[in-house]
Motif scaffolding. Structure first.
Motif, PDB file in Angstrom:
ATOM      1  N   ILE A  22       0.846  -1.201   0.000  1.00  0.00           N
ATOM      2  CA  ILE A  22       0.000   0.000   0.000  1.00  0.00           C
ATOM      3  C   ILE A  22       0.873   1.238   0.000  1.00  0.00           C
ATOM      4  CG2 ILE A  22      -1.653   1.264   1.403  1.00  0.00           C
ATOM      5  CD1 ILE A  22      -2.640  -1.490   2.356  1.00  0.00           C
ATOM      6  N   LEU A  23       1.946   1.218   0.790  1.00  0.00           N
ATOM      7  CA  LEU A  23       2.830   2.394   0.854  1.00  0.00           C
ATOM      8  C   LEU A  23       3.391   2.696  -0.529  1.00  0.00           C
ATOM      9  CD1 LEU A  23       4.118   4.275   3.007  1.00  0.00           C
ATOM     10  CD2 LEU A  23       6.111   2.781   2.893  1.00  0.00           C
ATOM     11  N   VAL A  24       3.865   1.638  -1.218  1.00  0.00           N
ATOM     12  CA  VAL A  24       4.450   1.864  -2.544  1.00  0.00           C
ATOM     13  C   VAL A  24       3.393   2.384  -3.489  1.00  0.00           C
ATOM     14  CG1 VAL A  24       5.321   0.624  -4.547  1.00  0.00           C
ATOM     15  CG2 VAL A  24       6.346   0.266  -2.335  1.00  0.00           C
ATOM     16  N   ALA A  25       2.176   1.859  -3.389  1.00  0.00           N
ATOM     17  CA  ALA A  25       1.127   2.335  -4.301  1.00  0.00           C
ATOM     18  C   ALA A  25       0.858   3.816  -4.055  1.00  0.00           C
ATOM     19  CB  ALA A  25      -0.148   1.521  -4.068  1.00  0.00           C
ATOM     20  N   VAL A  26       0.750   4.202  -2.778  1.00  0.00           N
ATOM     21  CA  VAL A  26       0.469   5.613  -2.477  1.00  0.00           C
ATOM     22  C   VAL A  26       1.628   6.475  -2.940  1.00  0.00           C
ATOM     23  CG1 VAL A  26       0.241   7.220  -0.569  1.00  0.00           C
ATOM     24  CG2 VAL A  26      -1.079   5.109  -0.573  1.00  0.00           C
ATOM     25  N   LEU A  27       2.847   6.051  -2.623  1.00  0.00           N
ATOM     26  CA  LEU A  27       4.021   6.846  -3.015  1.00  0.00           C
ATOM     27  C   LEU A  27       4.066   7.007  -4.524  1.00  0.00           C
ATOM     28  CD1 LEU A  27       6.986   5.698  -0.760  1.00  0.00           C
ATOM     29  CD2 LEU A  27       6.091   8.000  -1.093  1.00  0.00           C
ATOM     30  N   TYR A  28       3.703   5.926  -5.230  1.00  0.00           N
ATOM     31  CA  TYR A  28       3.740   5.987  -6.687  1.00  0.00           C
ATOM     32  C   TYR A  28       2.791   7.084  -7.179  1.00  0.00           C
ATOM     33  CZ  TYR A  28       3.712   4.457 -11.546  1.00  0.00           C
ATOM     34  OH  TYR A  28       3.833   4.419 -12.902  1.00  0.00           O
ATOM     35  N   GLN A  29       1.567   7.061  -6.623  1.00  0.00           N
ATOM     36  CA  GLN A  29       0.591   8.074  -7.078  1.00  0.00           C
ATOM     37  C   GLN A  29       1.099   9.462  -6.760  1.00  0.00           C
ATOM     38  OE1 GLN A  29      -1.839   7.467  -8.910  1.00  0.00           O
ATOM     39  NE2 GLN A  29      -1.816   5.234  -8.743  1.00  0.00           N
ATOM     40  N   VAL A  30       1.620   9.632  -5.516  1.00  0.00           N
ATOM     41  CA  VAL A  30       2.050  10.984  -5.113  1.00  0.00           C
ATOM     42  C   VAL A  30       3.153  11.466  -6.033  1.00  0.00           C
ATOM     43  CG1 VAL A  30       3.316  12.175  -3.309  1.00  0.00           C
ATOM     44  CG2 VAL A  30       1.334  10.786  -2.713  1.00  0.00           C
ATOM     45  N   LEU A  31       4.131  10.587  -6.282  1.00  0.00           N
ATOM     46  CA  LEU A  31       5.275  11.025  -7.091  1.00  0.00           C
ATOM     47  C   LEU A  31       4.839  11.289  -8.531  1.00  0.00           C
ATOM     48  CD1 LEU A  31       8.110   8.754  -5.702  1.00  0.00           C
ATOM     49  CD2 LEU A  31       7.995  11.239  -5.659  1.00  0.00           C
ATOM     50  N   VAL A  32       3.901  10.473  -9.030  1.00  0.00           N
ATOM     51  CA  VAL A  32       3.461  10.695 -10.423  1.00  0.00           C
ATOM     52  C   VAL A  32       2.739  12.044 -10.496  1.00  0.00           C
ATOM     53  CG1 VAL A  32       1.753   9.935 -12.083  1.00  0.00           C
ATOM     54  CG2 VAL A  32       3.393   8.297 -11.126  1.00  0.00           C
ATOM     55  N   ARG A  33       1.873  12.300  -9.475  1.00  0.00           N
ATOM     56  CA  ARG A  33       1.183  13.605  -9.487  1.00  0.00           C
ATOM     57  C   ARG A  33       2.206  14.725  -9.423  1.00  0.00           C
ATOM     58  NH1 ARG A  33      -1.932  10.797 -10.660  1.00  0.00           N
ATOM     59  NH2 ARG A  33      -4.081  10.402 -10.087  1.00  0.00           N
ATOM     60  N   ALA A  34       3.323  14.495  -8.662  1.00  0.00           N
ATOM     61  CA  ALA A  34       4.303  15.574  -8.508  1.00  0.00           C
ATOM     62  C   ALA A  34       5.168  15.688  -9.747  1.00  0.00           C
ATOM     63  CB  ALA A  34       5.191  15.299  -7.303  1.00  0.00           C
ATOM     64  N   GLY A  35       4.921  14.833 -10.742  1.00  0.00           N
ATOM     65  CA  GLY A  35       5.659  14.981 -11.981  1.00  0.00           C
ATOM     66  C   GLY A  35       6.981  14.257 -11.992  1.00  0.00           C
ATOM     67  N   ARG A  36       7.302  13.418 -10.969  1.00  0.00           N
ATOM     68  CA  ARG A  36       8.610  12.732 -10.977  1.00  0.00           C
ATOM     69  C   ARG A  36       8.380  11.259 -11.282  1.00  0.00           C
ATOM     70  NH1 ARG A  36       8.986  16.332  -6.959  1.00  0.00           N
ATOM     71  NH2 ARG A  36      10.741  17.799  -6.946  1.00  0.00           N
ATOM     72  N   ASP A  74      10.273   9.117 -12.800  1.00  0.00           N
ATOM     73  CA  ASP A  74      11.414   8.211 -12.617  1.00  0.00           C
ATOM     74  C   ASP A  74      11.553   7.811 -11.148  1.00  0.00           C
ATOM     75  OD1 ASP A  74      11.824  10.706 -11.868  1.00  0.00           O
ATOM     76  OD2 ASP A  74      13.826  10.950 -12.736  1.00  0.00           O
ATOM     77  N   GLN A  75      11.384   8.825 -10.234  1.00  0.00           N
ATOM     78  CA  GLN A  75      11.499   8.459  -8.819  1.00  0.00           C
ATOM     79  C   GLN A  75      10.364   7.530  -8.429  1.00  0.00           C
ATOM     80  OE1 GLN A  75      11.642  12.218  -6.986  1.00  0.00           O
ATOM     81  NE2 GLN A  75      13.799  12.576  -7.519  1.00  0.00           N
ATOM     82  N   ALA A  76       9.204   7.715  -9.042  1.00  0.00           N
ATOM     83  CA  ALA A  76       8.091   6.805  -8.732  1.00  0.00           C
ATOM     84  C   ALA A  76       8.491   5.383  -9.098  1.00  0.00           C
ATOM     85  CB  ALA A  76       6.868   7.246  -9.526  1.00  0.00           C
ATOM     86  N   MET A  77       9.086   5.233 -10.293  1.00  0.00           N
ATOM     87  CA  MET A  77       9.510   3.892 -10.704  1.00  0.00           C
ATOM     88  C   MET A  77      10.544   3.352  -9.718  1.00  0.00           C
ATOM     89  SD  MET A  77       9.536   1.336 -12.541  1.00  0.00           S
ATOM     90  CE  MET A  77       8.479   1.718 -13.930  1.00  0.00           C
ATOM     91  N   MET A  78      11.438   4.229  -9.249  1.00  0.00           N
ATOM     92  CA  MET A  78      12.465   3.760  -8.309  1.00  0.00           C
ATOM     93  C   MET A  78      11.833   3.224  -7.029  1.00  0.00           C
ATOM     94  SD  MET A  78      15.327   3.817  -9.496  1.00  0.00           S
ATOM     95  CE  MET A  78      15.438   4.089 -11.268  1.00  0.00           C
ATOM     96  N   ALA A 117      12.140  -0.436  -5.488  1.00  0.00           N
ATOM     97  CA  ALA A 117      12.709  -0.640  -4.153  1.00  0.00           C
ATOM     98  C   ALA A 117      11.751  -1.474  -3.310  1.00  0.00           C
ATOM     99  CB  ALA A 117      12.954   0.710  -3.499  1.00  0.00           C
ATOM    100  N   GLY A 118      10.450  -1.118  -3.348  1.00  0.00           N
ATOM    101  CA  GLY A 118       9.484  -1.900  -2.571  1.00  0.00           C
ATOM    102  C   GLY A 118       9.466  -3.344  -3.020  1.00  0.00           C
ATOM    103  N   LEU A 119       9.553  -3.520  -4.340  1.00  0.00           N
ATOM    104  CA  LEU A 119       9.525  -4.882  -4.876  1.00  0.00           C
ATOM    105  C   LEU A 119      10.708  -5.679  -4.358  1.00  0.00           C
ATOM    106  CD1 LEU A 119       7.413  -5.936  -6.896  1.00  0.00           C
ATOM    107  CD2 LEU A 119       9.145  -5.726  -8.655  1.00  0.00           C
ATOM    108  N   VAL A 120      11.898  -5.067  -4.352  1.00  0.00           N
ATOM    109  CA  VAL A 120      13.101  -5.792  -3.932  1.00  0.00           C
ATOM    110  C   VAL A 120      13.000  -6.152  -2.453  1.00  0.00           C
ATOM    111  CG1 VAL A 120      15.552  -5.472  -3.491  1.00  0.00           C
ATOM    112  CG2 VAL A 120      14.608  -4.863  -5.695  1.00  0.00           C
ATOM    113  N   ILE A 121      12.508  -5.209  -1.639  1.00  0.00           N
ATOM    114  CA  ILE A 121      12.399  -5.488  -0.200  1.00  0.00           C
ATOM    115  C   ILE A 121      11.491  -6.682   0.027  1.00  0.00           C
ATOM    116  CG2 ILE A 121      11.495  -4.544   1.951  1.00  0.00           C
ATOM    117  CD1 ILE A 121      12.395  -1.786   0.941  1.00  0.00           C
TER     118      ILE A 121
END
Lengths: 128, 64
Positions: free
Chosen positions: B14-28, B30-34, B38-42
């Protein structure tokens, strides 16, 4: 008592998977794998009891130890390959699942060759 | 090796999903993909640790 724990874990995992599937589908597969591992660990001590029982029977009545050890090994292989096959099928990869199944069948057949050969020898001895 | 592991993975997801949305909205993007990777690897390392313990117990049990 164990069965309640197993059902509880399965239902909780189901809810989490449904919730996560819409946002991050890859986490759903992680959770299904982990639930499988958890449930197998729950029943692992009963399984050890069964295997030890088989071993004690085998040593007590001195049945041909080589075959019983082979049978236990084959059940272990079947146990693991079923675990992997069900996960692959669950995530939609039936091709990979059938390959794993094929591989495990071939390994089991190759391991059971001594049993088959000794069976044939016994049969030939019986025949006139 | 218990139920809280499931909750940990759900929380990371859930954290990664939320972070992804936030970062995509913020226009970043690439960081969203990162963060997703990272969540996937953990989570992957946690799951692989559990699977390896299962395989070891089964191997010692059936002496494969």
């Amino acid at each position: 008592m164990e069965i309640i724990k197993i059902i509880g874990i399965a239902l909780i995992a189901l809810i989490i998977i449904i919730m996560l599937k819409q946002y991050r589908p890859e986490y759903a597969i992680f959770i299904s794998i982990l639930t499988g591992v958890l449930i197998l660990f729950l029943v692992m001590d009963k399984l050890t009891g069964i295997v030890n029982l088989i071993r004690s029977i085998q040593s007590k009545y001195s049945i041909n130890t080589q075959f019983i050890a082979l049978l236990i090994k084959i059940t272990g292989i079947a146990f693991l390959s079923e675990f992997a096959v069900s996960i692959c099928k669950d995530s939609g990869e039936t091709a990979i699942a059938s390959k794993v199944e094929l591989g495990s069948k071939i390994i089991i057949i190759s391991m059971s060759i001594p049993i088959i050969s000794s069976l044939l020898e016994i049969i030939l001895k019986i025949l006139p | 090796m218990s139920i809280d592991l499931l909750f940990k993975i759900a929380a990371i997801g859930i954290l990664v999903a939320v972070l992804y949305q936030v970062l995509v909205r913020a226009g970043r993007e690439d960081q969203a993909m990162m963060t997703t990777l990272a969540g996937l690897v953990i989570v992957l390392t946690m799951v692989i640790k559990e699977i390896s313990t299962l395989f070891n117990t089964v191997r010692t049990l059936f002496n494969l």
